[in-house]
Design an enzyme around this catalytic site. Structure first.
Site, short mmCIF file in Angstrom:
data_model
loop_
_atom_site.label_atom_id
_atom_site.label_comp_id
_atom_site.label_asym_id
_atom_site.label_seq_id
_atom_site.Cartn_x
_atom_site.Cartn_y
_atom_site.Cartn_z
N ASP A 1 -41.16 -13.31 -5.27
CA ASP A 1 -42.53 -13.10 -5.73
C ASP A 1 -42.57 -13.35 -7.24
O ASP A 1 -41.53 -13.47 -7.90
CB ASP A 1 -43.02 -11.69 -5.37
CG ASP A 1 -44.55 -11.61 -5.34
OD1 ASP A 1 -45.20 -12.56 -5.80
OD2 ASP A 1 -45.09 -10.60 -4.86
C1 BGC Z 1 -48.30 -11.35 -5.53
C2 BGC Z 1 -48.11 -12.31 -4.37
C3 BGC Z 1 -48.74 -13.64 -4.68
C4 BGC Z 1 -48.09 -14.18 -5.93
C5 BGC Z 1 -48.57 -15.56 -6.32
C6 BGC Z 1 -47.86 -11.98 -6.85
O1 BGC Z 1 -48.25 -11.19 -7.92
O2 BGC Z 1 -47.56 -10.18 -5.28
O3 BGC Z 1 -48.67 -11.73 -3.21
O4 BGC Z 1 -48.60 -14.51 -3.61
O5 BGC Z 1 -48.38 -13.28 -7.01
O6 BGC Z 1 -49.84 -15.55 -6.81
#
Ligand code: BGC
Length: 733
Positions: free
Chosen positions: A262
């Site tokens: 993530d």
């Molecule tokens: C979130 C994810 C998301 C990613 C990309 C992160 O902060 O936890 O769910 O897909 O950002 O935007």
């Protein structure tokens, strides 16, 4: 490209090019120009930008085609980029938030919604969506409950699998298909205290029994990618958890696709205190099996040295690069690097009438009628006034609708003005959406100062309410109060809205509340003062139309809660499938001290999982079983007759729950094992049957073997998770 050609390509790549494939860069690097911008501050080099494997959050056919063309031209092996983005509940046509979609109990509809989102996103050049989120949730304080399918493993699994099918279809190369990235592996939905990114402690049994099944369902449906979660799980951050990624996800679940961290999670291994320096973070993540580093400079800045000094075997790098190249190949990018990106299609597909219609249908089916005393709903058209901060607000999309434009959303106010029947109804705001004296902190898009003279607005609302036959009060949480990093310690509505509720209720008892929210709230004041409550969640682009259709009775509500609404904040986490305890408390009577209960509040939530009313009424006949005994090779047919006892056509979701009365470990008081939606005309009856098999009775036994145990089971069939409509059977050898 043939597999043999792809193998040759892999072997031709230099170490730098291979590491490049493992890097995903944020879209704003492109917008910011070059390496002197944020990329340079983070430690990336011009070379990293030149060799990257993927970018996230850039959209638009024209832009992405140009970027792909330029990138491939300068790449030594002309490898195309993967474009990923968060297409969570729609792209330009926004569907209800996932928590609401789960209330439809209709996997086909959810699959169809995901397919629309995929078609729109694909036309704009996207290859991968960071969806579905299959994190099980039990704590409404966590803002990300809005992205989940709620508290039940069985329902969550069905929804996650449906979304994967909707995005991916049966062949990624088909036009309008994108790859799905399941997230956040694992346990992200159980942070301590409901605070985002916080510590998660789950026993292995609870993890396997309750939290893993929805992820497994998405893996079985063929999702192409998995994203690791931010949290520690039993003290190990997921992005460095070899057991979780290699043993559970890869070996046990059989996941062969690509794993991505993530946002910046690899760098966060330092803050977690598990890596002493960035090099160790890179080592731990690659060892655990993270193929692609989202946004952090950890892989870019450290892997080369780790390979060169022999700490990281080339085999690990090659395996990860292979998975990324294979995905690019399955998407057909080597032959068609733009895939479906098409400026002309963007004009016809995005926000098409057909897509809007689908979004409206999905919204209508997701609404949950929580209360309807005196059959106050549906309205007859002109007999009501509309009051409240949501009456005319276009902020009906959840926070993940980052590529949508609020000006495309139909607010309730504009739907009222469009409809001949309601064109003239009075509308008043009544109060602001957030408390002016207590604004929530950390909004991504700070609220423009809501200018409203509070006293005048309240007076106008009361004046309107006094003279009206019925009042529709449109209340709820601002959309930025749910979603990522939007945890809350108090699930009450803002004070200004409660003040409006009190003032209006004091002059008109025919009160209907239309509630907009991204999470379950403490609804006690509403349940006390409003005769009707229609829960509309954050319904998306066509929200206003869908709400009006429902208020007027053109749509008969059929949604069922995917997550319990707690009695109050102090009751969370609360979920229907809890254990019995040694001192179960039946509730109702305030007697006895030493039961498992509270002194001041009930154990039961205000509105439980599976609950939802209709404008008509249904009854379920007693459960009949085809046999009293089940064996490993036989089945039992469990049936009820459902009757529409009201005056309108309506749809009921009949739910099957099973309780294992005694096992080698304590078993939940009931678990959802089946559901069916049934539509009936007034007076009509239909038999609804489920097949009970031994497989449905399996669980993680004391030995951790996943198997059933002989003994007695209760089966309940009814219209919500509280149903007592049951029968008993015995599982024998
Ligand atoms: C979130 C994810 C998301 C990613 C990309 C992160 O902060 O936890 O769910 O897909 O950002 O935007």
């Amino acid at each position: 490209m043939k597999e043999s050609e792809l193998r040759t390509l892999l072997s031709d790549l230099s170490l730098e090019e291979k590491i490049g494939q493992l890097i995903q860069l944020p879209g704003y690097f492109q917008n910011a120009g070059n390496i002197t911008g944020p990329a340079g501050d983070m430690g990336f080099t011009q070379e990293d930008l030149r060799l990257a494997g993927s970018y996230l959050s850039i959209i638009g056919a024209e832009k992405l085609k140009k970027m792909q063309t330029e990138f491939m031209a300068q790449h030594p092996h002309h490898i195309p980029l993967l474009f990923m983005a968060d297409i969570i509940n729609g792209y330009r046509t926004v569907f209800p938030i996932p928590l609401a979609q789960a209330c439809t109990f209709d996997p086909e509809l959810v699959e169809d919604s995901a397919a629309v989102a995929a078609r729109e996103a694909a036309a704009s050049g996207i290859h991968v969506t960071f969806s579905p989120m299959a994190d099980l949730v039990r704590d409404a304080r966590w803002g990300r409950v809005m992205e989940s399918a709620g508290e039940d493993p069985f329902l969550s699994g069905h929804m996650a699998a449906a979304m994967v099918r909707g995005y991916q279809g049966s062949d990624l190369r088909e036009p309008g298909r994108i790859a799905a990235c399941l997230k956040h592996f694992a346990g992200y939905g159980a942070p301590e205290g409901g605070r985002d990114y916080n510590t998660v402690e789950l026993s292995e049994r609870t993890l396997r029994e309750d939290y893993l099944p929805a992820y497994a369902a998405a893996v079985n449906a063929g999702c192409e990618l998995v994203m690791t979660s931010f949290n520690t799980l039993n003290r190990i951050p997921s992005a460095a958890n070899t057991w979780l990624l290699r043993e559970i996800l890869r070996r046990e679940m059989g996941f062969e696709g690509m794993i991505i961290s993530d946002w910046n999670a690899l760098e966060e291994l330092l803050a977690h205190g598990i890596a002493a320096d960035p090099s160790e973070a890179a080592f731990l993540a690659l060892r655990a099996g993270v193929d692609m580093d989202m946004v952090s400079p950890i892989y870019a800045c450290n892997l080369k040295a780790l390979v060169e000094n022999g700490k990281v075997p080339m085999k690990w790098i090659d395996e990860s690069v292979w998975r990324i190249l294979s995905l690019k190949n399955r998407l057909g990018l080597f032959e068609h690097p733009f895939k479906d990106a098409d400026e002309t299609a963007e004009k016809t597909v995005l926000l098409s009438d057909e897509n809007r219609l689908r979004a409206r249908k999905c919204a209508e089916q997701s609404f949950v009628l929580l209360r309807n005393e005196d059959a106050l709903l549906p309205l007859s058209g002109t007999d009501a006034v509309f009051i409240g901060p949501y009456a005319e607000s276009p902020l009906l999309n959840g926070v993940w609708s980052i590529f949508a434009d609020d000006s495309d959303t139909v607010s309730l106010g504009s739907a009222l003005r469009r409809c001949p029947q309601t064109r003239e109804v009075p509308i008043a705001r009544g109060c602001t959406m957030c408390d002016p004296e207590q604004p929530p902190i950390g909004f991504q898009h700070p609220l423009p100062l809501e200018t409203l003279d509070a006293e005048t607005a309240l007076e106008e609302a009361v004046r309107l309410a006094k003279n009206a036959e019925k009042v529709v009060l449109c209340l709820g949480e601002h959309r930025e109060c749910s979603g990522e990093a939007a945890s809350r310690g108090d699930l009450s509505l803002p004070r200004c809205q409660l003040r409006l509720l009190d003032a209006v209720a004091a002059v008109n008892s025919n009160l209907i509340v239309v509630l907009f929210t991204g999470r379950p709230l403490d609804l006690r004041p509403l349940a006390e003062k409003a005769k009707s409550i229609l829960l509309c969640w954050l319904p998306g682009t066509e929200g206003g139309e869908a709400v009006l259709n429902t208020l007027l009775g053109a749509n008969n509500p059929s949604g069922k809660l995917s997550m319990s609404f707690p009695y109050c904040t102090g009751q969370v986490p609360v979920h229907y499938n809890h254990l019995n305890t040694g001192r179960p408390w039946k509730g109702g009577i305030r007697e006895g001290r030493f039961g498992s209960k509270y002194q001041d509040i009930p154990n039961a939530p205000l509105y439980p999982f599976g609950y939802g009313l209709s404008y008509t009424t249904f009854t379920c006949s007693p459960v009949t079983l085809s046999a009293a005994h089940l064996t490993r090779s036989s089945t039992i047919r469990a049936a009820v007759t459902l009757t529409n006892t009201g005056t309108r056509t309506g749809t009921e979701t009949v739910q099957l729950y099973i309780r294992d009365l005694s096992g080698s470990v304590a078993r939940p008081v009931r678990e959802l094992k089946g559901f069916t939606r049934v539509s009936l005309a007034p007076g009509e009856s239909q038999e609804v049957a489920f097949t009970i098999t031994e497989e449905m009775l399996r669980f993680y036994r004391l030995s951790m073997e996943y198997a059933s145990e002989c003994g007695d089971f209760d089966v309940f069939i009814g219209c919500d998770s509280r149903t007592d409509n049951g029968a008993r059977f015995t599982l024998t050898e």
